[in-house]
Design a protein around this motif. Structure first.
Motif, short mmCIF file in Angstrom:
data_model
loop_
_atom_site.label_atom_id
_atom_site.label_comp_id
_atom_site.label_asym_id
_atom_site.label_seq_id
_atom_site.Cartn_x
_atom_site.Cartn_y
_atom_site.Cartn_z
N ILE A 74 1.01 -1.06 -0.02
CA ILE A 74 0.14 -0.17 -0.03
C ILE A 74 0.88 1.33 -0.02
O ILE A 74 0.72 2.14 -0.59
N PHE A 75 2.12 1.27 0.86
CA PHE A 75 2.90 2.49 0.77
C PHE A 75 3.34 2.53 -0.71
O PHE A 75 3.54 3.52 -0.97
N GLY A 76 3.92 1.42 -1.25
CA GLY A 76 4.44 1.51 -2.57
C GLY A 76 3.53 2.02 -3.57
O GLY A 76 4.00 2.94 -4.28
N ILE A 77 2.22 1.64 -3.30
CA ILE A 77 1.19 2.20 -4.37
C ILE A 77 0.91 3.78 -4.15
O ILE A 77 0.94 4.51 -5.07
N LEU A 78 1.07 4.14 -3.11
CA LEU A 78 0.93 5.52 -2.81
C LEU A 78 1.89 6.43 -3.10
O LEU A 78 1.92 7.57 -3.60
N ILE A 79 3.25 5.75 -2.98
CA ILE A 79 4.39 6.46 -3.32
C ILE A 79 4.27 6.61 -4.78
O ILE A 79 4.73 7.73 -5.37
N ALA A 80 4.19 5.70 -5.59
CA ALA A 80 3.96 5.58 -6.77
C ALA A 80 3.12 6.53 -7.47
O ALA A 80 3.27 7.42 -8.37
N LEU A 81 1.75 6.62 -7.17
CA LEU A 81 0.95 7.67 -7.19
C LEU A 81 1.26 8.97 -7.05
O LEU A 81 1.07 9.84 -8.00
#
Length: 277
Positions: free
Chosen positions: A237-244
């Motif tokens: 989830i952290f990775g998705i948020l940082i990517a967005l």
């Protein structure tokens, strides 16, 4: 001595043959062939120990993370490696690192077996040529799909079955006899090193210099937050948020060359009239 039953060995051998023959479909079968995870799951279900099978398979996955095939054979066959190494690890109660050292040579031998499959298909190609000459659609389907699939099953099922039924218990017994010796320590060290090489290969394949900061961010986050026992889902989830956030920040930005071309006027048309007087 713990061993695999005839049924267990046959089921795993049939699964490997289905993958290597690409009988399950092109894209799906290629994904299963490149990744040992699903093969490890099948082995765990057949042997009745899914948790430990997946722990071993996760270690195997790390060394094959950067393995892909643009066409033809690969230097190693991850599915065959998992089909042999995971049962050996479960029978011998091996550490995942030791299972990796077993899987690597098995995967290399599997690549030669897959190349032999290509050799067999050269003879089956004659039936395709004959079907094309006769404009026989049904014969073309048989020669392209049915005959190669049957040939692959005939090739892989007996060999993998023998390797599992006779070879896996033997390897497990040998490793158990070496328990506590320097040989096991060497296998674990080599296995751990191979996992690191697999991760490094993946970073090299998919890593760009301008994205390397994200690899370092992920590593240091896992180290700093290790005491919190954060699950992989949370990290995802952290990775998705940082990517967005990164994608959103890049929207609307112009490259330096584009900005220069838009801000600087062009005088190319005036050059045609410099010698007019």
């Amino acid at each position: 001595m713990d061993t695999l039953s005839v049924t267990q060995s046959l089921l795993i051998a049939l699964w490997v043959a289905a993958i290597m023959s690409r009988w399950l479909g092109g894209g799906a079968t290629l994904t299963l062939r490149f990744s040992p995870l699903m093969t490890g799951l099948i082995v765990g279900l057949v042997m009745g120990n899914v948790p430990q099978a997946m722990i071993v398979t996760a270690a195997l996955q790390m060394i094959y993370m950067g393995v892909f095939s643009p066409g033809g054979s690969m230097p190693a066959e991850p599915s065959i490696a998992a089909a042999i190494a995971v049962p050996v690890a479960l029978l011998g109660n091996l550490q995942p690192e030791a299972a990796i050292a077993v899987a690597v040579p098995v995967g290399l031998l599997g690549s030669y077996l897959y190349q032999f499959r290509f050799f067999i298909n050269t003879f089956l190609g004659k039936y395709t040529d004959k079907a094309v000459e006769d404009l026989n659609a049904k014969a073309m389907s048989r020669s392209i799909i049915l005959y190669p699939t049957l040939a692959s099953f005939i090739l892989f099922v007996p060999l993998v079955f023998i390797a599992l039924y006779l070879g896996a218990p033997l390897i497990a017994d040998v490793i158990n006899a070496l328990e506590g010796t320097v040989v096991i320590h060497i296998l674990e060290v080599v296995g751990g090193g191979l996992a690191a090489i697999g991760i490094a290969t993946t970073v090299y394949v998919i890593g760009r210099k301008d994205y390397m900061v994200f690899f370092f961010l992920a590593y240091f986050m896992s180290v700093v937050l290790s005491s919190l026992e954060i699950t992989m889902v949370t990290y995802a989830i952290f990775g998705i948020l940082i990517a967005l956030i990164f994608v959103q920040s890049q929207k609307g930005k112009l490259t330096p060359a584009t900005e220069t071309s838009k801000s600087s006027p062009s005088f190319d048309d005036d050059d045609d009239y410099d010698d007019g007087f």
